[in-house]
Design a protein around this motif. Sequence first.
Motif, mmCIF file in Angstrom:
data_model
loop_
_atom_site.group_PDB
_atom_site.id
_atom_site.type_symbol
_atom_site.label_atom_id
_atom_site.label_comp_id
_atom_site.label_asym_id
_atom_site.label_seq_id
_atom_site.Cartn_x
_atom_site.Cartn_y
_atom_site.Cartn_z
ATOM 1 N N CYS A 91 34.564 37.541 40.207
ATOM 2 C CA CYS A 91 34.798 38.780 40.960
ATOM 3 C C CYS A 91 34.388 40.005 40.138
ATOM 4 N N PHE A 102 38.823 42.248 39.908
ATOM 5 C CA PHE A 102 38.587 43.394 40.801
ATOM 6 C C PHE A 102 37.898 42.904 42.065
ATOM 7 N N ASP A 103 38.273 43.488 43.193
ATOM 8 C CA ASP A 103 37.518 43.244 44.417
ATOM 9 C C ASP A 103 37.670 44.409 45.386
ATOM 10 N N PRO A 104 36.820 45.421 45.206
ATOM 11 C CA PRO A 104 36.962 46.600 46.072
ATOM 12 C C PRO A 104 36.708 46.292 47.544
ATOM 13 N N THR A 105 36.011 45.189 47.855
ATOM 14 C CA THR A 105 35.757 44.907 49.276
ATOM 15 C C THR A 105 37.066 44.600 50.009
ATOM 16 N N PHE A 108 41.375 45.387 46.456
ATOM 17 C CA PHE A 108 42.147 44.996 45.282
ATOM 18 C C PHE A 108 41.527 45.740 44.101
ATOM 19 N N MET A 109 42.245 46.758 43.615
ATOM 20 C CA MET A 109 41.648 47.714 42.685
ATOM 21 C C MET A 109 41.851 47.349 41.221
#
Lengths: 328, 326
Positions: A91, A102-105, A108-109
């Motif tokens: 990720c 992290f997964d801004p899509t 999840f910041m």
Amino acid sequence: MDATDQKRLLREMLFARRFEERCAEAYQERQIGGFLHLYPGQEACAIGVLEKARPGHDYVITGYRDHIHAIKSGMDPKAAMAELYGKETGCSRGRGGSMHLFDPTCRFMGGYALVGGPFPLAAGFAKAIQMKGGDEIAICFLGDGANNQGTFHETMNMASLWQLPVLFVCENNLYGIGTAIERATVETSQYLRVAPYKIPASQCDGQDIDVVMSEAEKAVTHVREKRQPYFLELMTYRLRGHSMSDSGAYRSRDEVEQWARRDPISIYRARLEAANILAEEDFQKMDTDIQNEIENEIVRFAMESPEPRVEDLERYVYVDGGPKPWLK
Amino acid sequence: MAEMMYWQAILRAHDEEMARDPLVFAMGEDIGVAGGTYKATTGLFAKYGEQRVIDTPISENSYTGIGVGAAMLGCRPIVEIMSVNFAWLAMDQLMNNAAKVHYMSGGRIRCPFVMRVPGGTAHQLGAQHSARMEKVFMGISGLRVVTPSTPRDAYGLLKSAVRCDDPVVIIEHESMYNLKGEVPESEFFTPLEGCETVRPGTDLTIFAYNISVHWALEAAGRLSRELGIEAEVVDLRALKPLDRAGIAASVRRTHRALVVEEDEAPVGVGSEVIAILNEECFFDLDAAPVRVHARDVPIPYNRQLEKASIPNAGEVFAAARRILGK
């Protein structure tokens, strides 16, 4: 909540448990490096709270014990595991590791390694939400240990002063690394510590996911509708060490065993079985399916994924192709 | 061209960027109702309101972190730290979060965050109000660090920093807010990369930044008038990333180098520039490069001691003479 959702929730908690246990194995096999902080015992906290929020819509942030918060927020577990394996398909493209998923899509910041560091970031997300005018909220999960940092007090003050839509979830597992809460903190009830900042707060059992969901629903509704902060303290316990290098010397076997009897998965499973929603063999099948999925899909994906290229070492220090208005 | 003061140039950049983009906001201690310690945000509170011009409590680390968090969601915060000395309190949020989040997320989260800090020694402010922290900021991977020596660049660098997708620290100077200079009336942007030759010359290059550019220019004038020495003065301006090629190019022309910094020498701009010269153009050098720098002491209160602790144009002049043997 209907039986399908209840079984899904149990499955999510069991998945979280098996995922983390598999990480521990991979760590012992040296497939995963660095520091590894696992979540067994606390599953009802992240899963229960986020069940009552809107993952993918609300912004979520936490500390370094972040795998399950990320997955419940919507991150593909394959991308999480690949990150732990340091792979390009992770990720964070193998640049982050266990503590920095992290997964801004799915909003999840991130997971962050400095204890208390996410408090102001969460308030900053809420500030951005306030400026943009959406109905999202920011949700900040941290442990009781974080509340002795200056950022806790500074952020509570500003979040309340500026009426920021942020939910602080304190997962009180009674230890800051290896020091018992009463040896480090005068006020051991964490929700009482925000009273001077006039932030509404409550405390509840963090092992029973029904209790967590019930309190989380009130908390989330408060933040979403009133556009104000709220502080929710969940009483929980981690069944494993702080990290993989934990000696365990700071707590008694008796204490761990007592808490193991309040395992959130056992509590919920017993409830579903008592209500005839789940049979013994359903649970066994669920467990087998999960372990197969983890082994055959998730770990396999991580193992087979490529490493990042050394040529790309300096990529991402700065934004590639960011605006340079002076060139116009 | 309009003549304006350094603080007015900063104010103009704020105003233009805030008028253009509703996601640009300013925060810091006393910047709103009080208008800012150095007036750089005067009038913005009345114009843009308390949501966008935010008077913060005295909590540097966490209001910096709030700015960083807002930037991660696409806002463009301009965080003012009242004095660079207080930036020490904000270092966790600045270096652990702002500087690293883009990298450690594998490029997935941007942090277009701007921090403005008045730095430098002013007038008898004592050890805890006279810090120069450029060496600290420029040692942090992921940050951009720029420092304006003129009102023109104070305006143009802030404009560029607000538009930039990376975190940018702008080091201003407590003694320069009332400095006057020409600023073009039409909008423009000063590059966040590269250095600028502010006085061409042939005999040696004097590298400087921020207030030391003025010492360098004064010394260069004297060198020319009194000794016929033509010094090239290069304003480094961007301290991170440093312009390796630009630094080397000047010395390939002049073959001699002097670096002037207001900071103490150890681990500083001077040592970095000289290392670059060693790596890039050692055989073009006709003399060993020299640093003119502050003494390695906490800045004292006493006026005479304070003055003795930081460099000045006279020291630059003397050092240039030594390099040239004149």
